[in-house]
Design a protein around this motif. Structure first.
Motif, PDB file in Angstrom:
ATOM      1  N   UNK A  54       0.512  -1.121  -0.062  1.00  0.00           N
ATOM      2  CA  UNK A  54       0.078  -0.339   0.007  1.00  0.00           C
ATOM      3  C   UNK A  54       0.933   1.041   0.709  1.00  0.00           C
ATOM      4  N   UNK A  55       1.667   1.133   0.765  1.00  0.00           N
ATOM      5  CA  UNK A  55       3.018   2.568   0.687  1.00  0.00           C
ATOM      6  C   UNK A  55       4.232   1.628  -0.333  1.00  0.00           C
ATOM      7  N   UNK A  56       4.117   1.401  -1.161  1.00  0.00           N
ATOM      8  CA  UNK A  56       4.802   0.930  -2.003  1.00  0.00           C
ATOM      9  C   UNK A  56       4.085   2.766  -3.610  1.00  0.00           C
ATOM     10  N   UNK A  57       5.653   2.800  -3.932  1.00  0.00           N
ATOM     11  CA  UNK A  57       5.383   3.284  -4.870  1.00  0.00           C
ATOM     12  C   UNK A  57       4.160   3.223  -5.968  1.00  0.00           C
ATOM     13  N   UNK A  58       3.860   4.843  -6.620  1.00  0.00           N
ATOM     14  CA  UNK A  58       2.875   4.124  -7.446  1.00  0.00           C
ATOM     15  C   UNK A  58       3.475   3.700  -9.119  1.00  0.00           C
ATOM     16  N   UNK A  59       4.883   4.433  -9.117  1.00  0.00           N
ATOM     17  CA  UNK A  59       5.676   3.784 -10.112  1.00  0.00           C
ATOM     18  C   UNK A  59       7.177   3.600  -9.478  1.00  0.00           C
ATOM     19  N   UNK A  60       7.741   2.085  -9.368  1.00  0.00           N
ATOM     20  CA  UNK A  60       8.788   1.821  -8.519  1.00  0.00           C
ATOM     21  C   UNK A  60      10.646   2.540  -9.250  1.00  0.00           C
ATOM     22  N   UNK A  61      10.782   2.989  -9.373  1.00  0.00           N
ATOM     23  CA  UNK A  61      12.685   3.208  -9.806  1.00  0.00           C
ATOM     24  C   UNK A  61      12.850   2.089  -9.880  1.00  0.00           C
ATOM     25  N   UNK A  62      14.234   1.359 -10.352  1.00  0.00           N
ATOM     26  CA  UNK A  62      14.749   0.537 -10.405  1.00  0.00           C
ATOM     27  C   UNK A  62      15.466   0.304  -8.705  1.00  0.00           C
ATOM     28  N   UNK A  63      15.887   1.197  -8.471  1.00  0.00           N
ATOM     29  CA  UNK A  63      16.686   0.922  -6.891  1.00  0.00           C
ATOM     30  C   UNK A  63      15.315   0.353  -6.040  1.00  0.00           C
ATOM     31  N   UNK A  64      13.842   1.620  -6.185  1.00  0.00           N
ATOM     32  CA  UNK A  64      13.308   0.579  -5.682  1.00  0.00           C
ATOM     33  C   UNK A  64      12.641  -0.923  -5.517  1.00  0.00           C
ATOM     34  N   UNK A  65      12.691  -1.258  -6.988  1.00  0.00           N
ATOM     35  CA  UNK A  65      12.302  -2.045  -6.946  1.00  0.00           C
ATOM     36  C   UNK A  65      13.398  -3.626  -6.627  1.00  0.00           C
ATOM     37  N   UNK A  66      15.197  -2.769  -6.788  1.00  0.00           N
ATOM     38  CA  UNK A  66      15.989  -3.946  -6.120  1.00  0.00           C
ATOM     39  C   UNK A  66      16.008  -3.785  -4.743  1.00  0.00           C
ATOM     40  N   UNK A  67      15.493  -2.538  -3.864  1.00  0.00           N
ATOM     41  CA  UNK A  67      15.696  -3.047  -2.648  1.00  0.00           C
ATOM     42  C   UNK A  67      14.307  -3.765  -2.014  1.00  0.00           C
ATOM     43  N   UNK A  68      13.401  -3.689  -2.811  1.00  0.00           N
ATOM     44  CA  UNK A  68      12.063  -4.723  -2.309  1.00  0.00           C
ATOM     45  C   UNK A  68      12.297  -6.031  -2.744  1.00  0.00           C
ATOM     46  N   UNK A  69      13.154  -6.291  -3.651  1.00  0.00           N
ATOM     47  CA  UNK A  69      13.309  -7.827  -3.906  1.00  0.00           C
ATOM     48  C   UNK A  69      14.147  -8.471  -3.376  1.00  0.00           C
ATOM     49  N   UNK A  70      15.124  -7.618  -2.533  1.00  0.00           N
ATOM     50  CA  UNK A  70      16.138  -8.088  -1.693  1.00  0.00           C
ATOM     51  C   UNK A  70      15.770  -8.387  -0.685  1.00  0.00           C
ATOM     52  N   UNK A  71      14.924  -7.566  -0.045  1.00  0.00           N
ATOM     53  CA  UNK A  71      13.780  -7.636   1.081  1.00  0.00           C
ATOM     54  C   UNK A  71      12.743  -8.909   1.404  1.00  0.00           C
ATOM     55  N   UNK A  72      12.225  -9.060   0.056  1.00  0.00           N
ATOM     56  CA  UNK A  72      11.494 -10.276   0.281  1.00  0.00           C
ATOM     57  C   UNK A  72      12.466 -11.445   0.170  1.00  0.00           C
TER      58      UNK A  72
END
Length: 196
Positions: free
Chosen positions: A102-120
């Protein structure tokens, strides 16, 4: 997340016949509180208490009985102060994970996607219920690639998380959530105003 523990708990419990059904062992072979339901944990504790009290002398048993009954009567008032069982851990975890979407960006940057992939990835390794963690990691690594996290946008990530949650619900025989409404449930609130 929780709750693949129940699918393997029978096999685990059968390894040690002294344990009641539903008790999952950790990787060291000891009962795992975070992988076991509160009901199964209580059954195990009662069994252990009964076994130890049968060995105890009559005087010790008599003196222990009042304190054990008073602790059980007060347990309902302190149950929120006890370690979570697999169901409570699962509900809390799903709340966290859906809140992340719900708090994830409307459009995620490459860095945000990498961070979330790492978190998961880390989450699926460090989750306290090891059976659940292994199951989630396996689900994400499905050879077809269909369960790989979709992280380019909030809409994609929210839909993916809802699908992950429903995969667990199916395994547990629970009702699936209509993923068309994930955003109302976890981000904006229901249109009927019940969350206002």
């Amino acid at each position: 997340m929780s709750n693949t523990a129940t699918s393997s708990s029978s096999a685990t419990a059968n390894k040690n016949e002294k344990l009641p059904p539903g008790v999952v062992l950790d990787k060291d072979g000891k009962p795992c509180r975070l992988c076991t339901s509160a009901a199964s944990w209580r059954t195990m504790a009662k069994k252990a208490s009964t076994a130890s009290s049968s060995v105890a002398a009559g005087a010790v048993l008599a003196s222990a009985t009042p304190s054990s009954s008073s602790s059980s009567s007060s347990s309902s008032s302190t149950s929120n102060e006890c370690p979570p069982d697999v169901e409570q851990l699962g509900r809390s975890t799903w709340t966290l994970l859906h809140s992340l979407t719900a708090s994830y960006p409307t459009t995620a940057s490459n860095e945000q996607q990498t961070d979330m992939r790492s978190f998961l990835g880390l989450f699926s390794k460090l989750y306290p219920c090891w059976v659940c963690a292994d199951d989630f990691r396996s689900w994400m690594a499905d050879p077809s690639g269909k369960n790989e996290p979709r992280l380019s946008s909030r809409a994609e990530f929210g839909q993916w998380m809802c699908e992950a949650h429903n995969a667990v619900n199916r395994k547990l025989g629970k009702k699936e959530f209509d993923c068309n409404f994930w955003e109302e449930r976890w981000r904006t609130g229901w249109k009927d105003g019940r969350c206002d």
